[in-house]
Design a protein around this motif. Sequence first.
Motif, PDB file in Angstrom:
ATOM      1  N   PHE A 258       0.840  -1.202   0.000  1.00 15.26           N
ATOM      2  CA  PHE A 258       0.000   0.000   0.000  1.00 15.26           C
ATOM      3  C   PHE A 258       0.872   1.248   0.000  1.00 15.26           C
ATOM      4  O   PHE A 258       0.644   2.197  -0.738  1.00 15.26           O
TER       5      PHE A 258
ATOM      6  N   MET B  72       2.526   1.888  -3.245  1.00 15.61           N
ATOM      7  CA  MET B  72       1.602   2.480  -4.225  1.00 15.61           C
ATOM      8  C   MET B  72       1.402   3.953  -3.952  1.00 15.61           C
ATOM      9  O   MET B  72       1.409   4.777  -4.864  1.00 15.61           O
TER      10      MET B  72
ATOM     11  N   HIS C  28     -11.006   5.441   3.972  1.00 15.88           N
ATOM     12  CA  HIS C  28     -10.359   4.381   4.712  1.00 15.88           C
ATOM     13  C   HIS C  28      -9.921   3.270   3.752  1.00 15.88           C
ATOM     14  O   HIS C  28      -9.537   2.208   4.169  1.00 15.88           O
ATOM     15  N   LEU C  29     -10.018   3.546   2.449  1.00 10.97           N
ATOM     16  CA  LEU C  29      -9.734   2.515   1.454  1.00 10.97           C
ATOM     17  C   LEU C  29      -8.287   2.639   0.996  1.00 10.97           C
ATOM     18  O   LEU C  29      -7.945   3.537   0.251  1.00 10.97           O
ATOM     19  N   GLU C  30      -7.458   1.716   1.456  1.00 10.39           N
ATOM     20  CA  GLU C  30      -6.017   1.825   1.210  1.00 10.39           C
ATOM     21  C   GLU C  30      -5.696   1.923  -0.278  1.00 10.39           C
ATOM     22  O   GLU C  30      -4.756   2.605  -0.678  1.00 10.39           O
ATOM     23  N   LEU C  31      -6.510   1.226  -1.095  1.00 11.84           N
ATOM     24  CA  LEU C  31      -6.162   1.142  -2.507  1.00 11.84           C
ATOM     25  C   LEU C  31      -6.323   2.465  -3.224  1.00 11.84           C
ATOM     26  O   LEU C  31      -5.788   2.650  -4.297  1.00 11.84           O
ATOM     27  N   THR C  32      -7.078   3.383  -2.653  1.00 20.81           N
ATOM     28  CA  THR C  32      -7.302   4.656  -3.348  1.00 20.81           C
ATOM     29  C   THR C  32      -6.515   5.792  -2.714  1.00 20.81           C
ATOM     30  O   THR C  32      -6.628   6.927  -3.145  1.00 20.81           O
TER      31      THR C  32
ATOM     32  N   ALA D 142      -9.777  -1.970   6.772  1.00 22.14           N
ATOM     33  CA  ALA D 142      -9.722  -0.721   7.533  1.00 22.14           C
ATOM     34  C   ALA D 142     -11.108  -0.256   7.974  1.00 22.14           C
ATOM     35  O   ALA D 142     -11.234   0.490   8.921  1.00 22.14           O
TER      36      ALA D 142
ATOM     37  N   ILE E 270      -6.440  -0.266 -10.141  1.00 25.09           N
ATOM     38  CA  ILE E 270      -6.594  -0.856  -8.807  1.00 25.09           C
ATOM     39  C   ILE E 270      -7.315   0.117  -7.869  1.00 25.09           C
ATOM     40  O   ILE E 270      -8.050  -0.297  -6.972  1.00 25.09           O
ATOM     41  N   SER E 271      -7.158   1.404  -8.125  1.00 28.13           N
ATOM     42  CA  SER E 271      -7.819   2.376  -7.255  1.00 28.13           C
ATOM     43  C   SER E 271      -9.330   2.375  -7.440  1.00 28.13           C
ATOM     44  O   SER E 271     -10.051   2.977  -6.660  1.00 28.13           O
TER      45      SER E 271
END
Lengths: 307, 485
Positions: free
Chosen positions: A120, A123, A200-204, B137, B466-467
């Motif tokens: 994470f 990224m 809270h969304l790590e990917l974004t 999370a 991925i986002s």
Amino acid sequence: MMYWLLNLVLALLLAPVLFGVINKVKAFFAGRKGPRLMQTWYDIFKLLRKGSVYSTSSTWIFKFAPVGTLAALFIAMLFLPLGFCSSPLGFQGDALLFLYMLGLGRILTVLGALDTASSFEGMGAARELQFSVVSEGTMLLLLIFLAIQSSSCELNTMLCGRGNSFWMSAAPSMLLSAVALYVVLLTECCRVPVDDPETHLELTMIHEAMILDNSGPDLAFIHYGAGLKLWIFSAILTALVVPADLLSPWSALLVMTSGCFLTAVFVGITESMMARYRFLKVPQMLMGGFCVEFAALALLLISGGVK
Amino acid sequence: MKNFLKLKNCSAVKVETLPVLPFAEFRQTLIESTGKGKCRVSAFFPLQKSSETFLCALLIDPEEHSLYCALSPVGNSFLSLTPEAPVFHWFERELFEKYGIKAEGHPWLKPIRKADGEYFTMAGDAVNEVAVGPVHAGVIEPGHFRFQCMGEKVYSLEISLGYQSRGVEKLLEGKYSSRTLPLFESAAGDTAAAAATGACALIEALSGTVISERAQQIRAILIELERVANHTGDLGALAGDVAYLPTASFCGRIRGEYLNMTAEICGNRFGRNCIIPGGVRYDIEPARCEKLLAHLRRVNPELKHALDLMFDSPTVLDRFENTGSVSLETARSIGLVGPAGRASGVKLDLRYDLPSGAYKNSAPKQAPCGAGDVLSRAKVRYHEIFASLEFIEKTLIDLAQGELCTPCITALQPDSIAFSLTEAWRGELCQIIVTDTQGNIDQCRIVDPSFHNWFGLAMALRNEEISNFPICNKSFNLSYCGHDL
């Protein structure tokens, strides 16, 4: 000097409150009450009382990054004519040092993130660097613009020594510059539509992803540093658009402070009105900002707005 | 399909009446009938009959509004159907996991509910693997996601579930008791009303109970309120994921209003403990009906305003459009159900195709199909919300007179199998009960809509940034516990 110090103290105290203002504005648009104005300060104090947790696989870089970033941002701030009062540290060419201090702060955060070896954080670091390529370029163009307008390379003169009539002589390029700087501000301070500080969304995430492993005082430094950064950019934006040569020190202080808070209100409104861009779109927006600043520079040169 | 037994939805038959086909014929019929997207598989599971194991397949033919079922003897392994009919891939993996029945020739035969630490990987220096979960999370259920990416682009996503596995089907076995319905309801807690309706239909079919029109209507109202509340919450969460605050905040509150309406009917915000075999426990008296109608008329315009705000915002539309697309072909071949399937163009809605209960007389308007991206999944939900609200209002106004609950003998018909298919808010919910010689529950099957749709999410992420995973995920919003059982 005294007034500048006063402004510095004020900036150090009020910087985290800017987040409170943004959140209040967002809460207003969402029909909620929102967190308290001083919430960031409460968070910082809470975090300072806690201990930090370090992964056994991270090195000193990870521990150094938060405090190093904060120090770099603080040094950058020292060269700004806060409250339109000349900084006593200013010298010819300090604009470049200022730019590099911001860059140093960024690279320390990025290194701290990479040190954790989390996917994470990797990224987040990659995204941060990708976007900063363009936003730093825009910032550099803006400094060139100011240098031409003020015939100086010292931030004090560049921001406050441009006379009072730059709106009369170069209104279009002033307007374009303000727009470009606002885009840079949104990017550098990790706001919507570039980044979403609330997710809270790590990917974004971008900035939030880079600091996922930080805790306790380290996290407090990071939050405080983010506040300082927002204050730095709001102060530059205020100094850029307000001709304050004839103001008394006290009214200058008032103008600068309210300018920063007004910027925070604008950020809050922007965040309430729009969704976040998809990542592929962000560089397009940043390139747009770069082009706008480039146009501002070209217009300034063509129209002969040079002093 | 001539060799299969034609059934009615929510009906029970003796197990011995189910036709037993030789495996080759069974396999051929299944492949042919599901091949052109004509029929879909609702359940595919092993059935014990006189100490012999049979494979049982339950098919829906939406155009003919009918259900088909047949058995075929199977040993420890059989020739996989997946290479020819991909829709069976998840079922076959389940058979392998739970019963050790091996589908020979299955391309990716690994358990679906037990993480074995083995994932699909890509080779090369530029590939980065991102692992998310099972601890997330947010306050959400556990699930593990493995992305194979190059930069921001996702090449493959593997979803590993099973962290919520509680053995619900096993717990349901035995004598019918006061525990049976709560277990059905908590298989996926956000689908309690639909699950209870389906489960009660099974019990009623097995005990030959006929319930009143009024009870059926109250059940339908509860199912539709559940649908509206969940769709509202999800659309708000979608807005939140793209940082569009106004709709996110408004929908969060309005979802609560619909949950409160459910509570107004039965005292529980999730509609639990209201639907019982024979009818419903609580009535909607005229005074309560008026109150509900007033509440609906107050909240509905607020919801419409909140949602229109989002669907009129160009920045939101830009995020949703062409994001996480699942083509009609893919949706058909993997058997997507519910709003996610309809968004991709799969016109399947059990409220029309196999109506039961109050839906036999009237059902909410059908939502138009879409292009299969996040926007169409959001739009389908938007249309379904207002169709359901219209239906609720109409049903409340002409609520039939009748007994609330007809006494239901819970002694179940022995040696029988009962099927019920209910359109829950996520899609087709299939429940099956098989009884033994004493009339006890010998075997119970629940196929949650999420069982069909999880793989759709993995497909939606192919070649996606991925986002964009969070908004793709939220547009499906599948149940972990419904899948894991």
